[in-house]
Each structure stands twice: as structure tokens, then as C-alpha cells.
Design a protein around this motif. Structure first.
Motif, PDB file in Angstrom:
ATOM      1  N   ILE A   3       1.199  -1.410  -0.235  1.00 38.04           N
ATOM      2  CA  ILE A   3      -0.153   0.260  -0.046  1.00 38.04           C
ATOM      3  C   ILE A   3       0.662   0.736   0.259  1.00 38.04           C
ATOM      4  O   ILE A   3       1.611   1.013   0.464  1.00 38.04           O
ATOM      5  N   GLN A   4       0.615   2.220  -1.030  1.00 39.87           N
ATOM      6  CA  GLN A   4       1.178   3.418  -1.113  1.00 39.87           C
ATOM      7  C   GLN A   4       1.010   4.438  -0.052  1.00 39.87           C
ATOM      8  O   GLN A   4       0.283   4.448   0.054  1.00 39.87           O
ATOM      9  N   SER A   5       2.327   4.798   0.296  1.00 39.70           N
ATOM     10  CA  SER A   5       2.084   5.897   1.171  1.00 39.70           C
ATOM     11  C   SER A   5       1.709   6.631   0.611  1.00 39.70           C
ATOM     12  O   SER A   5       1.708   7.433  -0.700  1.00 39.70           O
ATOM     13  N   PRO A   6       0.667   7.804   1.576  1.00 41.12           N
ATOM     14  CA  PRO A   6       0.055   9.186   1.057  1.00 41.12           C
ATOM     15  C   PRO A   6       1.308  10.286   0.973  1.00 41.12           C
ATOM     16  O   PRO A   6       0.649  11.602   0.915  1.00 41.12           O
ATOM     17  N   CYS A   7       2.343   9.944   1.910  1.00 39.77           N
ATOM     18  CA  CYS A   7       3.166  11.221   1.620  1.00 39.77           C
ATOM     19  C   CYS A   7       3.413  12.067  -0.159  1.00 39.77           C
ATOM     20  O   CYS A   7       3.662  11.894  -0.554  1.00 39.77           O
ATOM     21  N   THR A   8       3.386  13.710   0.473  1.00 36.74           N
ATOM     22  CA  THR A   8       3.057  13.971  -0.468  1.00 36.74           C
ATOM     23  C   THR A   8       3.830  15.324  -0.819  1.00 36.74           C
ATOM     24  O   THR A   8       4.415  16.312  -1.969  1.00 36.74           O
ATOM     25  N   SER A   9       4.684  15.086   0.045  1.00 39.24           N
ATOM     26  CA  SER A   9       6.709  15.249   0.552  1.00 39.24           C
ATOM     27  C   SER A   9       5.814  16.922   0.550  1.00 39.24           C
ATOM     28  O   SER A   9       7.422  18.267   0.186  1.00 39.24           O
ATOM     29  N   VAL A  10       4.762  17.271   1.439  1.00 41.96           N
ATOM     30  CA  VAL A  10       4.277  18.801   1.918  1.00 41.96           C
ATOM     31  C   VAL A  10       4.322  17.943   3.615  1.00 41.96           C
ATOM     32  O   VAL A  10       3.263  18.112   3.461  1.00 41.96           O
ATOM     33  N   CYS A  11       5.671  18.409   3.727  1.00 45.37           N
ATOM     34  CA  CYS A  11       6.128  17.740   5.345  1.00 45.37           C
ATOM     35  C   CYS A  11       5.879  18.796   6.526  1.00 45.37           C
ATOM     36  O   CYS A  11       6.838  19.385   7.121  1.00 45.37           O
ATOM     37  N   ARG A  12       4.350  19.655   6.762  1.00 51.93           N
ATOM     38  CA  ARG A  12       4.298  20.562   7.708  1.00 51.93           C
ATOM     39  C   ARG A  12       2.637  20.524   8.636  1.00 51.93           C
ATOM     40  O   ARG A  12       2.389  20.154   8.167  1.00 51.93           O
ATOM     41  N   ILE A  13       3.202  20.251   9.837  1.00 56.00           N
ATOM     42  CA  ILE A  13       2.302  19.690  10.694  1.00 56.00           C
ATOM     43  C   ILE A  13       1.573  21.589  10.743  1.00 56.00           C
ATOM     44  O   ILE A  13       2.240  21.792  11.453  1.00 56.00           O
ATOM     45  N   ASP A  14       0.106  21.074  10.512  1.00 50.12           N
ATOM     46  CA  ASP A  14      -1.004  22.619  11.036  1.00 50.12           C
ATOM     47  C   ASP A  14      -0.874  22.224  12.682  1.00 50.12           C
ATOM     48  O   ASP A  14      -1.443  21.236  12.881  1.00 50.12           O
ATOM     49  N   GLY A  22      -0.089  18.059   3.625  1.00 52.94           N
ATOM     50  CA  GLY A  22       0.331  17.760   2.813  1.00 52.94           C
ATOM     51  C   GLY A  22      -0.434  16.289   2.625  1.00 52.94           C
ATOM     52  O   GLY A  22      -1.026  15.894   1.446  1.00 52.94           O
ATOM     53  N   CYS A  23      -0.333  15.525   3.536  1.00 56.69           N
ATOM     54  CA  CYS A  23      -1.165  14.024   3.905  1.00 56.69           C
ATOM     55  C   CYS A  23      -1.655  13.911   4.387  1.00 56.69           C
ATOM     56  O   CYS A  23      -2.625  12.737   4.657  1.00 56.69           O
ATOM     57  N   PHE A  24      -2.304  14.414   5.316  1.00 59.83           N
ATOM     58  CA  PHE A  24      -3.015  14.627   6.604  1.00 59.83           C
ATOM     59  C   PHE A  24      -3.242  13.752   7.072  1.00 59.83           C
ATOM     60  O   PHE A  24      -4.084  13.180   7.935  1.00 59.83           O
ATOM     61  N   ALA A  46      -8.290   6.002   5.223  1.00 61.23           N
ATOM     62  CA  ALA A  46      -9.787   5.925   5.863  1.00 61.23           C
ATOM     63  C   ALA A  46      -9.984   6.910   6.347  1.00 61.23           C
ATOM     64  O   ALA A  46     -10.633   8.734   6.308  1.00 61.23           O
ATOM     65  N   GLU A  47      -9.078   7.541   7.620  1.00 62.13           N
ATOM     66  CA  GLU A  47      -9.199   8.400   8.737  1.00 62.13           C
ATOM     67  C   GLU A  47      -8.087   9.735   7.643  1.00 62.13           C
ATOM     68  O   GLU A  47      -9.107  10.551   7.438  1.00 62.13           O
ATOM     69  N   VAL A  48      -7.481   9.972   6.684  1.00 64.05           N
ATOM     70  CA  VAL A  48      -7.027  10.642   5.652  1.00 64.05           C
ATOM     71  C   VAL A  48      -8.251  11.381   4.598  1.00 64.05           C
ATOM     72  O   VAL A  48      -8.150  12.494   4.609  1.00 64.05           O
ATOM     73  N   ALA A  49      -9.081   9.919   4.528  1.00 67.85           N
ATOM     74  CA  ALA A  49      -9.999  10.574   3.311  1.00 67.85           C
ATOM     75  C   ALA A  49     -11.344  11.677   4.355  1.00 67.85           C
ATOM     76  O   ALA A  49     -11.013  12.459   3.574  1.00 67.85           O
ATOM     77  N   ARG A  50     -11.384  11.406   5.090  1.00 67.42           N
ATOM     78  CA  ARG A  50     -12.214  11.671   6.077  1.00 67.42           C
ATOM     79  C   ARG A  50     -11.478  13.188   6.218  1.00 67.42           C
ATOM     80  O   ARG A  50     -12.302  14.336   5.981  1.00 67.42           O
TER      81      ARG A  50
END
Length: 66
Positions: A3-14, A22-24, A46-50
Motif C-alpha cells: 500500500i502506497q504512502s499518502p506522503c506528498t513531500s509537503v511535510c508541515r504539521i498544521d 500535505g498528507c493529512f 480512510a482517516e486521511v480521506a475523511r
């Protein structure tokens, strides 16, 4: 099948949400990803999608005018 990681290389924590902009994912979800089994990865996705669904309307809003 991996399963691919949802990482988008935008690594900043809100700071308000505690999720990566980037990946929630949360920090624990990010750090656990590499050792998580496929079932756990699907739960995270599933949590990321939500979270994305919840966050997107707020991202498109214009600030209120005074």
C-alpha cells in the motif's frame, strides 16, 4: 501488494489540527506507517480521506468581509 504512502513531500504539521498539511496524517500515523500492516494502513488512509473531505471546504472559503 504494498500500500502506497499518502506522503506528498509537503511535510508541515498544521498547529491547529495536528495533521500534516500535505498528507493529512498525524505524527504518530506518519511514524507508524513503515511498520504498520496493510489493515492498519487502510485504516489510516480512510482517516486521511475523511480529513481531506472535511478540510477542503474550509480551504476554499474566502475570509469574511467587515
Amino acid at each position: 501488494m504494498s500500500i502506497q504512502s499518502p506522503c506528498t513531500s509537503v511535510c508541515r504539521i498544521d498547529p491547529a489540527s495536528g495533521y500534516c498539511e500535505g498528507c493529512f496524517r498525524s505524527i504518530p500515523e506518519i511514524t507508524d506507517w513503515s511498520r504498520a500492516d496493510d489493515a492498519r494502513k487502510r485504516e489510516i488512509l480512510a482517516e486521511v480521506a475523511r480529513r481531506k473531505t472535511t478540510a477542503q471546504p474550509a480551504a476554499g472559503r474566502q475570509p469574511a468581509r467587515a
